[in-house]
Scaffold this active site. Sequence first.
Site, PDB file in Angstrom:
ATOM      1  N   ASP A  12      48.664  15.556  68.348  1.00 14.86           N
ATOM      2  CA  ASP A  12      49.022  16.229  67.091  1.00 14.86           C
ATOM      3  C   ASP A  12      48.534  17.675  67.050  1.00 14.86           C
ATOM      4  OD1 ASP A  12      50.245  13.971  66.235  1.00 14.86           O
ATOM      5  OD2 ASP A  12      48.733  13.423  64.743  1.00 14.86           O
ATOM      6  N   ASP A 129      40.136  12.916  54.945  1.00 16.35           N
ATOM      7  CA  ASP A 129      39.591  14.014  55.739  1.00 16.35           C
ATOM      8  C   ASP A 129      40.074  15.385  55.268  1.00 16.35           C
ATOM      9  OD1 ASP A 129      38.085  12.292  57.275  1.00 16.35           O
ATOM     10  OD2 ASP A 129      39.696  11.938  58.707  1.00 16.35           O
ATOM     11  N   SER A 180      44.765   5.112  65.845  1.00 12.94           N
ATOM     12  CA  SER A 180      44.223   6.429  65.508  1.00 12.94           C
ATOM     13  C   SER A 180      42.702   6.296  65.502  1.00 12.94           C
ATOM     14  CB  SER A 180      44.746   6.845  64.134  1.00 12.94           C
ATOM     15  OG  SER A 180      43.948   7.897  63.633  1.00 12.94           O
TER      16      SER A 180
HETATM   17  N1  ARG Z   1      38.551   5.827  56.716  1.00 14.31           N
HETATM   18  C1  ARG Z   1      37.487   6.548  57.314  1.00 14.31           C
HETATM   19  C2  ARG Z   1      37.080   7.680  56.419  1.00 14.31           C
HETATM   20  O1  ARG Z   1      37.813   8.071  55.575  1.00 14.31           O
HETATM   21  C3  ARG Z   1      37.799   6.983  58.718  1.00 14.31           C
HETATM   22  C4  ARG Z   1      38.693   8.149  58.870  1.00 14.31           C
HETATM   23  C5  ARG Z   1      38.972   8.422  60.286  1.00 14.31           C
HETATM   24  N2  ARG Z   1      39.802   9.548  60.458  1.00 14.31           N
HETATM   25  C6  ARG Z   1      40.797   9.604  61.318  1.00 14.31           C
HETATM   26  N3  ARG Z   1      41.468  10.714  61.358  1.00 14.31           N
HETATM   27  N4  ARG Z   1      41.142   8.601  62.087  1.00 14.31           N
HETATM   28  O2  ARG Z   1      35.997   8.186  56.527  1.00 14.31           O
END
Ligand code: ARG
Length: 410
Positions: A12, A129, A180
């Site tokens: 990505d 994120d 992911s």
């Molecule tokens: N759900 C978790 C969080 O919000 C993990 C996020 C992982 N991020 C990713 N881009 N795979 O902290």
Amino acid sequence: MQIVLAYSGGLDTSVLLKQYIEAGHDVVAMTLNLGESDMVSGDGSQAALDAVRQKALDLGAKDAVLIDARERFVEEYAYKALAANARYQGTYPLSAALSRPLIADLLVEIAEKYGYDAVAHGCTGKGNDQVRIEVGVRARAPHLKTLAPLRERPLSRPDAIAYAQKHNVPISHTAAKPYSVDANLWGRSIEAGVLEDPWNAPPEDAYAWTVNPAEAPAAGTEIVLSFDRGVPSMNGETGAAFLFNLNKIAGANGVGRLDMIEDRVVGLKSREVYECPGSITLIDAHIALERLVLTKEELRLKAQLDQRYTELIYDGQWSSPLRDALDAFNAKIAERMTGDVRVKLIRGRAVVTGSRSPYALYSESLATYGNEDTFKHDAATGFIEIWGLPIAAGSAKAAEAAQRSTLVTS
Ligand code: ARG
């Protein structure tokens, strides 16, 4: 535009980088070493990281910076969460959530260094994120533009692959992986693919740091974790190297596999699988030491504040004044958080089997049922009399009222 892009080297962000360059923007790619590649490739980790940097340059980035942020992440982010025993919804130790404010801080630092006016990331519009990174950037540098191209134009996997093939973006073997994944020394998160159906048990190939507890050695491994004013170590080793080793030892015993339905900031529920062998073990040991050295009242209040602290990190409020205030509370508590905790790592469990501290409030002569008992047993009689007074008075009143109502109705 002149953009600093948070660059992982994956499909990505490689496509994003190429798209920006094709559109005529100047891009500096920023890649962080948070210890993930150590866990995966051991000695080859530096070569793997150098390859990511080279890939960005090959794609046409003006520059590519690789930042070893392991110690900073552990000391300034992960250990703050440890002080709060932070596990979101009682489970997830916030590994990804803790790295985002650091990524935000470093995006700002690199943008300032290059005199660039925008920062970009590859988060989608559905996750936490994006919130954590952008709130973090705004806190430090409100004048910077934050770009989230995957939020404006979501990129499907087939489209990303097609674009990559057309524009000579190398597709690494990880692009074919069915999940992911995000990882750092505090833990590894695994999402998507077959995990999206919450009835599907996580397949074994979702895990990379932990063995299946059923196949872990029956004898387990015993370790002693030492805390010095809240900072942990093992056999004198501290920081990132210590956490790396703890992850290895606990992972080899199948410790740290987590599987949960999680409530995201943006309102939806998601199915999340994690493996966090080191952080889970450390948090359990930290809690054990707290129980030994803190007063009952401190423990009661701290449990509530810890919960708020955890939510604050999860929700992208790392830069809030409330966190500063709670850090001050935790720093005061940490003055007495010195001692050792023995932990048995066995078949998926981290079991605390002993604790000791110069600050221990536990007193064997008060607690013992043996002959050395110094507890004043007769003092308990008066205590119960007074402690139970309001309850006894209430019960007496209730009995009187019941009596009156039977007199009236009969
Ligand atoms: N759900 C978790 C969080 O919000 C993990 C996020 C992982 N991020 C990713 N881009 N795979 O902290």
